[in-house]
Design a protein around this motif. Structure first.
Motif, PDB file in Angstrom:
ATOM      1  N   ALA A 109       2.370  20.025  11.103  1.00  0.00           N
ATOM      2  CA  ALA A 109       2.675  19.296   9.858  1.00  0.00           C
ATOM      3  C   ALA A 109       2.956  17.550   9.405  1.00  0.00           C
ATOM      4  O   ALA A 109       2.332  17.250   9.295  1.00  0.00           O
ATOM      5  N   PHE A 110       3.169  17.619  10.466  1.00  0.00           N
ATOM      6  CA  PHE A 110       3.910  16.180  11.244  1.00  0.00           C
ATOM      7  C   PHE A 110       2.614  15.067  11.213  1.00  0.00           C
ATOM      8  O   PHE A 110       2.938  14.207  11.037  1.00  0.00           O
ATOM      9  N   THR A 111       2.055  15.767  12.325  1.00  0.00           N
ATOM     10  CA  THR A 111       0.596  15.489  12.793  1.00  0.00           C
ATOM     11  C   THR A 111      -0.409  15.069  11.159  1.00  0.00           C
ATOM     12  O   THR A 111      -0.609  13.999  10.964  1.00  0.00           O
ATOM     13  N   PHE A 112      -0.132  15.885  10.662  1.00  0.00           N
ATOM     14  CA  PHE A 112      -0.747  15.852   9.155  1.00  0.00           C
ATOM     15  C   PHE A 112       0.164  14.430   8.369  1.00  0.00           C
ATOM     16  O   PHE A 112      -1.508  14.125   8.111  1.00  0.00           O
ATOM     17  N   SER A 113       0.877  14.802   8.417  1.00  0.00           N
ATOM     18  CA  SER A 113       1.124  13.865   7.835  1.00  0.00           C
ATOM     19  C   SER A 113       1.465  12.354   8.088  1.00  0.00           C
ATOM     20  O   SER A 113       0.738  11.161   7.607  1.00  0.00           O
ATOM     21  N   PHE A 114       1.580  12.622   9.580  1.00  0.00           N
ATOM     22  CA  PHE A 114       0.537  11.114   9.982  1.00  0.00           C
ATOM     23  C   PHE A 114      -0.779  10.150   9.589  1.00  0.00           C
ATOM     24  O   PHE A 114      -0.489   8.754  10.175  1.00  0.00           O
ATOM     25  N   VAL A 115      -1.024  11.162   9.723  1.00  0.00           N
ATOM     26  CA  VAL A 115      -3.214  10.670   9.590  1.00  0.00           C
ATOM     27  C   VAL A 115      -3.194  10.538   8.014  1.00  0.00           C
ATOM     28  O   VAL A 115      -3.851   9.234   7.993  1.00  0.00           O
ATOM     29  N   ILE A 116      -2.422  10.907   6.668  1.00  0.00           N
ATOM     30  CA  ILE A 116      -3.101  11.061   6.259  1.00  0.00           C
ATOM     31  C   ILE A 116      -2.376  10.076   5.209  1.00  0.00           C
ATOM     32  O   ILE A 116      -2.696   8.649   4.613  1.00  0.00           O
ATOM     33  N   VAL A 117      -0.859   9.516   6.137  1.00  0.00           N
ATOM     34  CA  VAL A 117      -0.014   8.530   5.390  1.00  0.00           C
ATOM     35  C   VAL A 117      -1.166   6.651   6.074  1.00  0.00           C
ATOM     36  O   VAL A 117      -0.803   6.180   5.483  1.00  0.00           O
ATOM     37  N   VAL A 118      -1.237   7.167   7.629  1.00  0.00           N
ATOM     38  CA  VAL A 118      -2.057   6.156   7.695  1.00  0.00           C
ATOM     39  C   VAL A 118      -3.458   6.222   7.293  1.00  0.00           C
ATOM     40  O   VAL A 118      -3.975   4.861   7.349  1.00  0.00           O
ATOM     41  N   LEU A 119      -4.123   6.723   6.086  1.00  0.00           N
ATOM     42  CA  LEU A 119      -5.440   6.776   5.769  1.00  0.00           C
ATOM     43  C   LEU A 119      -4.743   5.751   4.066  1.00  0.00           C
ATOM     44  O   LEU A 119      -5.899   5.137   3.787  1.00  0.00           O
ATOM     45  N   GLY A 120      -3.855   6.871   4.057  1.00  0.00           N
ATOM     46  CA  GLY A 120      -3.023   5.315   3.124  1.00  0.00           C
ATOM     47  C   GLY A 120      -3.024   3.963   2.923  1.00  0.00           C
ATOM     48  O   GLY A 120      -3.378   3.546   1.996  1.00  0.00           O
ATOM     49  N   VAL A 121      -2.703   3.593   3.769  1.00  0.00           N
ATOM     50  CA  VAL A 121      -2.265   2.314   4.524  1.00  0.00           C
ATOM     51  C   VAL A 121      -3.249   1.467   5.148  1.00  0.00           C
ATOM     52  O   VAL A 121      -3.933   0.389   3.900  1.00  0.00           O
ATOM     53  N   ILE A 122      -4.551   2.178   5.365  1.00  0.00           N
ATOM     54  CA  ILE A 122      -5.422   1.569   5.365  1.00  0.00           C
ATOM     55  C   ILE A 122      -6.298   1.870   3.805  1.00  0.00           C
ATOM     56  O   ILE A 122      -6.991   0.154   3.848  1.00  0.00           O
ATOM     57  N   SER A 123      -6.450   2.531   2.989  1.00  0.00           N
ATOM     58  CA  SER A 123      -6.641   2.123   1.359  1.00  0.00           C
ATOM     59  C   SER A 123      -5.669   1.302   0.365  1.00  0.00           C
ATOM     60  O   SER A 123      -6.814   0.363   0.760  1.00  0.00           O
ATOM     61  N   SER A 124      -4.918   0.775   0.861  1.00  0.00           N
ATOM     62  CA  SER A 124      -4.303   0.117   1.129  1.00  0.00           C
ATOM     63  C   SER A 124      -4.838  -1.395   0.888  1.00  0.00           C
ATOM     64  O   SER A 124      -4.559  -2.708   0.480  1.00  0.00           O
ATOM     65  N   LEU A 125      -5.022  -1.704   1.827  1.00  0.00           N
ATOM     66  CA  LEU A 125      -6.196  -2.846   2.809  1.00  0.00           C
ATOM     67  C   LEU A 125      -6.627  -3.443   1.739  1.00  0.00           C
ATOM     68  O   LEU A 125      -6.822  -4.234   1.622  1.00  0.00           O
ATOM     69  N   PHE A 126      -7.002  -2.572   0.795  1.00  0.00           N
ATOM     70  CA  PHE A 126      -8.958  -3.205   0.596  1.00  0.00           C
ATOM     71  C   PHE A 126      -8.127  -3.234  -1.189  1.00  0.00           C
ATOM     72  O   PHE A 126      -9.316  -4.021  -2.395  1.00  0.00           O
ATOM     73  N   MET A 127      -6.516  -3.337  -2.145  1.00  0.00           N
ATOM     74  CA  MET A 127      -6.909  -4.421  -2.769  1.00  0.00           C
ATOM     75  C   MET A 127      -6.340  -5.508  -2.759  1.00  0.00           C
ATOM     76  O   MET A 127      -6.982  -5.898  -1.627  1.00  0.00           O
ATOM     77  N   LYS A 128      -7.298  -6.146  -3.746  1.00  0.00           N
ATOM     78  CA  LYS A 128      -6.756  -7.190  -3.394  1.00  0.00           C
ATOM     79  C   LYS A 128      -6.131  -8.227  -4.828  1.00  0.00           C
ATOM     80  O   LYS A 128      -4.926  -7.601  -5.384  1.00  0.00           O
ATOM     81  N   GLU A 129      -5.815  -9.240  -4.466  1.00  0.00           N
ATOM     82  CA  GLU A 129      -4.794  -9.946  -5.070  1.00  0.00           C
ATOM     83  C   GLU A 129      -4.956 -10.582  -6.843  1.00  0.00           C
ATOM     84  O   GLU A 129      -6.090 -11.135  -6.150  1.00  0.00           O
ATOM     85  N   HIS A 130      -3.591 -10.211  -7.717  1.00  0.00           N
ATOM     86  CA  HIS A 130      -4.095 -10.794  -8.643  1.00  0.00           C
ATOM     87  C   HIS A 130      -3.243 -11.407  -9.232  1.00  0.00           C
ATOM     88  O   HIS A 130      -1.870 -11.092  -9.178  1.00  0.00           O
ATOM     89  N   VAL A 131      -3.459 -11.907 -10.243  1.00  0.00           N
ATOM     90  CA  VAL A 131      -2.293 -12.411 -11.497  1.00  0.00           C
ATOM     91  C   VAL A 131      -1.369 -11.636 -11.907  1.00  0.00           C
ATOM     92  O   VAL A 131      -1.435 -10.828 -12.052  1.00  0.00           O
TER      93      VAL A 131
END
Length: 583
Positions: A553-575
């Motif tokens: 379960a912890f292995t799954f958590s680690f992989v899926i959180v990494v995917l979450g972090v990668i996804s967040s990096l594609f956000m743009k900065e907005h006002v």
């Protein structure tokens, strides 16, 4: 509760801002509608022009003062306090029955179906959450909030019953109201507070939500022991009514506010604007998805016709929803084209993946402590207290940072690094973990998750014109709600499969009697406390098997959180605008 709002720094395509000092921010709304009616605010333009993007040349703005809010401070804080209480109640009801299931089962003689008491609430919460954004755009925030208070109150009253079927029905009705209180409270706050300050208020709201979820089981158990389990539901009724009174008395938005809904139309005309077909497809799809996720691998096998049928119907309904939203004649309940926006998609996926991973850890860390290390239930609860403090600090800290700087992308990167480090340490957990680390191991992931919730919602609502703030908030809540259930379902499947395989191998190695070994395996799969009762010769094998299952379960958590972090990096900065007049 999460946040919502909007920003309308529409470069080159800005809405016609009709300045009206008496209405606060009404010009933005009127301008956005006019631009759309004239074909200026097409979906293609929305996708292409980078709405309010700092990279596109948007300027910094100073922090807002109290004069930028929509109503006098006393009235404003009264409404916000009511919204915080609504968030607390909705969260409390998700966990309040966790300590009551066995008590209710004994009282109603219904042990076999008792899990539906918890499932019914979560099911209706997840299924109806996406609808409230668009409905409040049509009928207004106040009317929809009061309707949700009504559903929540009536549902709680129904739950004080001697019938299991009525109790499940009451939980389902309460879930409809609870999901609306959470979503609409978030949306309404964005009508009241400038985006620059929005993160701070949202951080505090997240604390109330977390407090509700954390205290539900404790309050439920205490009240049940004190005066009976029915009063767990009945005592929520006056609090719900108080929220309704505060909303009815004080939520008076200025003329032109998007929170007032469609103006100049009667009820019948407003009904015509509802996407009933799309809404039905969406609710039916989510109900089937949540049923499959909640029941799969436990009440029904993954290979069973029922599970396969649920998945098939969910896929068919989801396809019908997408087609209806893209090609239907009425206003879509969730504009699919918004998901083509980079920031909206990435923030939604970040919410989805983070929630899957963090909820997995919140469930399986206490299970690891209990089954592998031998920590009691009460001491397990104490080990979760620092995590709650981390959640509070992360939420409010992220809000203060954004209020002070008007930025969030660097914070997203830092939070992502902390999240990965935190879940990686959980992945590395061993039986030799020190007592100190047992208390602090969830702090990095709890801090980063709460900060991420605030940041991603601010980025999402800043990325779209004001007319889309409600429906984009609904999108975010849908990803978050389904993420928690799907994450726990996937983690449970991984845990059970590894545990079963490990038990079969290890127990048969030390117990030569096949039937006796199978009985031990069966009991160990059903109850973690069996470790203390099992023959001493197999206890080590049971503990190692539970450790292996949790590790999966912890292995799954680690992989899926990494995917979450990668996804967040594609956000743009907005006002992050400091005024509700975001011209």
């Amino acid at each position: 509760m999460q946040n919502t709002g909007s920003s309308e720094h529409n470069h080159g395509l800005g809405p016609n801002v009709i300045k009206d000092t008496s209405t606060g921010g009404s010009g933005v709304w009127a301008g956005a509608l006019a631009a759309e009616d004239e074909g200026l605010l097409s979906q293609e333009a929305l996708k292409a022009h980078g709405y309010g993007s700092v990279a596109g040349g948007a300027s910094e703005e100073p922090a807002a003062d109290d004069g930028e809010y929509t109503m006098p401070s006393g009235q404003l804080y009264s409404v916000i306090a009511g919204l915080f209480m609504a968030s607390y109640l909705a969260a409390l009801d998700t966990t309040v029955v966790t300590t009551l299931l066995s008590v209710i089962a004994s009282d109603l003689n219904a042990l076999g179906n008792i899990s539906w008491i918890a499932t019914a609430y979560l099911l209706s919460c997840s299924a109806f959450q996406p609808l409230f954004g668009k409905l409040s755009d049509i009928f207004g925030r106040k009317a929809c909030l009061l309707t949700c208070v009504f559903f929540f109150t009536v549902g709680c009253l129904i739950c004080a019953t001697n019938s299991l079927l009525w109790l499940i029905f009451g939980r389902f009705i309460t879930g409809i109201g609870g999901s609306g209180l959470t979503t609409l409270g978030t949306i309404t706050m964005s009508d009241l507070v400038p985006l620059r300050d929005r993160g701070l208020y949202q951080g505090i709201a997240n604390v109330f939500f977390s407090l509700g979820a954390a205290s539900g089981g404790i309050i439920g158990g205490f009240v049940a022991d004190w005066i009976g389990w029915k009063y767990v539901f009945l005592l929520q009724v006056p609090l719900s009514i108080a929220v309704g009174f505060v909303v009815w008395r004080n939520l008076n938005l200025p003329a032109g506010s998007p929170g007032l809904g469609v103006q100049g139309s009667d009820f019948k005309d407003k009904l015509k604007r509802i996407d009933f077909v799309g809404s039905s497809f969406l609710v039916f799809a989510l109900v089937n998805i949540m049923l499959a996720a909640s029941l799969g691998g436990r009440e029904i096998a993954y290979s069973s016709p029922i599970f396969i049928g649920l998945c098939f119907v969910a896929a068919l309904s989801l396809t019908g929803f997408v087609y209806t939203e893209m090609y239907g004649d009425v206003e879509p309940i969730l504009p699919i084209e918004l998901m083509a926006d980079r920031t909206i998609l990435s923030s939604s996926l970040a919410n989805w993946f983070y929630t899957m991973g963090i909820f997995t850890n919140l469930y399986y860390i206490p299970l690891y402590f209990n089954s592998v290390i031998g920590v009691s239930a009460s001491h397990n609860g104490l080990r979760l207290v620092p995590n709650f403090l981390a959640i509070s600090f992360g939420s409010v800290g992220a809000g203060l940072y954004m209020k002070h700087t008007g930025r969030y992308y660097k914070l997203t990167v830092v939070v992502g690094i902390i999240a990965i480090a935190g879940v990686f340490r959980i992945f590395q957990i061993t039986k030799q973990i020190s007592k100190l680390e047992q208390f602090i191991i969830l702090i990095p992931s709890g801090f980063s998750y709460s900060a991420m919730l605030t940041v991603t919602l601010l980025s999402l609502i800043a990325a779209v014109p004001i007319k889309y703030q409600a429906c984009t908030t609904s999108i975010q809540y849908t990803f978050r709600a389904t993420g928690s259930t799907l994450g726990l379902s996937i983690a449970s499947a991984i845990f059970q499969n590894i545990l079963s395989s490990s038990l079969t191998t290890k127990v048969h190695e030390v117990i030569s009697d096949y039937d006796k070994a199978e009985k031990i395996i069966s009991k160990a799969l059903e109850n973690t406390n069996y470790i203390n009762e099992a023959p001493k010769i197999v206890r080590s094998a049971l503990i190692d098997s539970y450790a292996s299952g949790c590790k999966g379960a912890f292995t799954f958590s680690f992989v899926i959180v990494v995917l979450g972090v990668i996804s967040s990096l594609f956000m743009k900065e907005h006002v992050l605008h400091s005024s509700l007049q975001r011209d």
